[in-house]
Scaffold this motif. Structure first.
Motif, PDB file in Angstrom:
ATOM      1  N   ALA A   1      18.875 -23.834 -12.735  1.00 21.51           N
ATOM      2  CA  ALA A   1      19.379 -23.656 -14.098  1.00 21.51           C
ATOM      3  C   ALA A   1      18.427 -24.258 -15.118  1.00 21.51           C
ATOM      4  N   LEU A   2      17.883 -25.434 -14.809  1.00 23.04           N
ATOM      5  CA  LEU A   2      16.936 -26.069 -15.723  1.00 23.04           C
ATOM      6  C   LEU A   2      15.652 -25.257 -15.844  1.00 23.04           C
ATOM      7  N   ALA A   3      15.160 -24.739 -14.725  1.00 27.15           N
ATOM      8  CA  ALA A   3      13.949 -23.924 -14.765  1.00 27.15           C
ATOM      9  C   ALA A   3      14.176 -22.666 -15.597  1.00 27.15           C
ATOM     10  N   SER A   4      15.317 -22.020 -15.398  1.00 22.52           N
ATOM     11  CA  SER A   4      15.622 -20.819 -16.174  1.00 22.52           C
ATOM     12  C   SER A   4      15.744 -21.147 -17.657  1.00 22.52           C
ATOM     13  N   GLY A   5      16.440 -22.246 -17.969  1.00 19.61           N
ATOM     14  CA  GLY A   5      16.587 -22.631 -19.366  1.00 19.61           C
ATOM     15  C   GLY A   5      15.271 -22.997 -20.016  1.00 19.61           C
ATOM     16  N   MET A   6      14.400 -23.674 -19.265  1.00 16.84           N
ATOM     17  CA  MET A   6      13.104 -24.063 -19.807  1.00 16.84           C
ATOM     18  C   MET A   6      12.246 -22.828 -20.076  1.00 16.84           C
ATOM     19  N   ARG A   7      12.230 -21.890 -19.128  1.00 17.50           N
ATOM     20  CA  ARG A   7      11.449 -20.673 -19.337  1.00 17.50           C
ATOM     21  C   ARG A   7      11.965 -19.896 -20.550  1.00 17.50           C
ATOM     22  N   SER A   8      13.276 -19.746 -20.634  1.00 17.98           N
ATOM     23  CA  SER A   8      13.863 -18.975 -21.734  1.00 17.98           C
ATOM     24  C   SER A   8      13.560 -19.601 -23.088  1.00 17.98           C
ATOM     25  N   ALA A   9      13.500 -20.936 -23.109  1.00 15.28           N
ATOM     26  CA  ALA A   9      13.253 -21.649 -24.361  1.00 15.28           C
ATOM     27  C   ALA A   9      11.772 -21.696 -24.721  1.00 15.28           C
ATOM     28  N   GLY A  10      10.891 -21.309 -23.793  1.00 16.45           N
ATOM     29  CA  GLY A  10       9.467 -21.313 -24.069  1.00 16.45           C
ATOM     30  C   GLY A  10       8.732 -22.547 -23.601  1.00 16.45           C
ATOM     31  N   GLY A  11       9.371 -23.351 -22.730  1.00 15.05           N
ATOM     32  CA  GLY A  11       8.724 -24.536 -22.189  1.00 15.05           C
ATOM     33  C   GLY A  11       7.984 -24.251 -20.898  1.00 15.05           C
ATOM     34  N   VAL A  12       7.437 -25.297 -20.317  1.00 13.08           N
ATOM     35  CA  VAL A  12       6.629 -25.216 -19.095  1.00 13.08           C
ATOM     36  C   VAL A  12       7.487 -25.627 -17.904  1.00 13.08           C
ATOM     37  N   VAL A  13       7.347 -24.915 -16.794  1.00  9.67           N
ATOM     38  CA  VAL A  13       7.993 -25.297 -15.535  1.00  9.67           C
ATOM     39  C   VAL A  13       6.895 -25.636 -14.534  1.00  9.67           C
ATOM     40  N   ALA A  14       6.929 -26.851 -14.019  1.00 14.62           N
ATOM     41  CA  ALA A  14       5.890 -27.328 -13.098  1.00 14.62           C
ATOM     42  C   ALA A  14       6.531 -27.811 -11.806  1.00 14.62           C
ATOM     43  N   TRP A  15       6.080 -27.246 -10.694  1.00 11.56           N
ATOM     44  CA  TRP A  15       6.551 -27.616  -9.362  1.00 11.56           C
ATOM     45  C   TRP A  15       5.478 -28.479  -8.714  1.00 11.56           C
ATOM     46  N   VAL A  16       5.837 -29.684  -8.333  1.00 10.17           N
ATOM     47  CA  VAL A  16       4.887 -30.629  -7.736  1.00 10.17           C
ATOM     48  C   VAL A  16       5.201 -30.762  -6.251  1.00 10.17           C
ATOM     49  N   ARG A  17       4.199 -30.519  -5.426  1.00  8.32           N
ATOM     50  CA  ARG A  17       4.410 -30.618  -3.989  1.00  8.32           C
ATOM     51  C   ARG A  17       3.469 -31.688  -3.420  1.00  8.32           C
ATOM     52  N   PRO A  18       3.876 -32.339  -2.341  1.00 10.90           N
ATOM     53  CA  PRO A  18       2.991 -33.332  -1.726  1.00 10.90           C
ATOM     54  C   PRO A  18       1.850 -32.656  -0.995  1.00 10.90           C
ATOM     55  N   SER A  19       0.686 -33.276  -1.032  1.00  9.31           N
ATOM     56  CA  SER A  19      -0.458 -32.716  -0.320  1.00  9.31           C
ATOM     57  C   SER A  19      -0.348 -33.017   1.170  1.00  9.31           C
ATOM     58  N   SER A  20      -1.038 -32.228   1.957  1.00  8.56           N
ATOM     59  CA  SER A  20      -1.081 -32.428   3.408  1.00  8.56           C
ATOM     60  C   SER A  20      -2.458 -32.927   3.808  1.00  8.56           C
ATOM     61  N   GLY A  21      -2.510 -33.629   4.912  1.00  9.23           N
ATOM     62  CA  GLY A  21      -3.780 -34.123   5.425  1.00  9.23           C
ATOM     63  C   GLY A  21      -3.535 -35.276   6.357  1.00  9.23           C
ATOM     64  N   PRO A  22      -4.583 -35.762   6.987  1.00  5.16           N
ATOM     65  CA  PRO A  22      -4.408 -36.891   7.907  1.00  5.16           C
ATOM     66  C   PRO A  22      -3.973 -38.137   7.156  1.00  5.16           C
ATOM     67  N   PRO A  23      -3.154 -38.983   7.781  1.00  2.00           N
ATOM     68  CA  PRO A  23      -2.718 -40.208   7.107  1.00  2.00           C
ATOM     69  C   PRO A  23      -3.871 -41.174   6.911  1.00  2.00           C
ATOM     70  N   THR A  24      -3.796 -41.945   5.839  1.00  2.45           N
ATOM     71  CA  THR A  24      -4.815 -42.965   5.605  1.00  2.45           C
ATOM     72  C   THR A  24      -4.608 -44.136   6.560  1.00  2.45           C
ATOM     73  N   PRO A  25      -5.646 -44.908   6.816  1.00  4.65           N
ATOM     74  CA  PRO A  25      -5.474 -46.110   7.651  1.00  4.65           C
ATOM     75  C   PRO A  25      -4.415 -47.062   7.094  1.00  4.65           C
ATOM     76  N   ALA A  26      -4.350 -47.187   5.771  1.00  6.97           N
ATOM     77  CA  ALA A  26      -3.344 -48.070   5.181  1.00  6.97           C
ATOM     78  C   ALA A  26      -1.935 -47.566   5.464  1.00  6.97           C
TER      79      ALA A  26
END
Length: 220
Positions: A68-93
């Motif tokens: 609903a928020l994504a639809s409302g943001m698009r309709s109002a002329g705002g930006v919709v940004a989907w953030v996903r975690p990157s994949s890769g080998p784990p760090t030593p830490a």
């Protein structure tokens, strides 16, 4: 808003009355940002990838509100940004901190947002390699928002008290107006979820429900 999916639940969220009273006494109003200008506002959806949505009923519960928020943001002329975690080998830490098995699992969380969220052409889809989508050098999102003259971010997603909170804190540090959507974020428990709502409302931004944000977008 759509019905909550089966086998899902929404957090019993709240802001303590004393926290509302604290800000009302300071600034004369409950919310820091009484208006939104859609053209300079972005919905930021953090880590709503299949792993989390499938594993956590609270994540499944917030899917209709995020849609609903994504639809409302698009309709109002705002930006919709989907953030996903990157994949890769784990760090030593990370291996030292979590152990090899868990660190490897966490490093494999990447992938596209869950299909039921309804990502559209024209939305931004970015990867982050840190908990926060606004930590310098770890995600393209800040530069993309600067290009679009965005000064306000509406933050949703999971996990409320880890990547969502980190994103909200760093966005505030960078000078963005931050609105955290209380019923469009998911944590493992109400206690963890509400602890972040308290922290963000007290020091980093507004906390509002989905309906309130949609009203602001429609009025903007």
């Amino acid at each position: 808003m759509s019905a909550v999916p089966q086998d899902s639940v929404l957090h019993d969220w709240r802001i303590e009355p004393r926290e509302y009273a604290r800000h009302e006494s300071r600034r004369g109003r409950r919310f820091a940002y009484p208006t939104l200008t859609p053209a300079s506002t972005a919905l930021v959806v953090v880590d709503m990838v299949p792993f989390f949505v499938e594993q956590n009923p609270y994540c499944r519960g917030i899917v209709p509100n995020i849609r609903a928020l994504a639809s409302g943001m698009r309709s109002a002329g705002g930006v919709v940004a989907w953030v996903r975690p990157s994949s890769g080998p784990p760090t030593p830490a990370a291996v030292e901190f979590y152990g090899h098995e868990v660190a490897t699992m966490y490093a494999g969380f990447g992938g596209d947002p869950a299909p039921e969220l309804g990502v559209r052409d024209g939305d931004l889809v970015v990867e982050k390699s840190a908990a926060s989508a606004f930590f310098p050098g770890r995600c393209d999102l800040p530069d993309l928002l600067v290009e679009r003259a965005v000064d306000t971010v509406v933050v949703t997603g999971t996990v409320t008290n880890v990547c969502v909170e980190s994103t909200a804190r760093d966005a505030s540090t960078l000078g963005y107006r931050v609105v955290l959507v209380a019923d469009a974020c998911a944590a493992p428990s109400d206690e963890a979820h509400n602890a972040t709502l308290h922290t963000v409302y007290r020091s980093f931004g507004d906390v509002r429900p989905t309906a309130g944000v949609l009203e602001l977008l429609a009025a903007g």
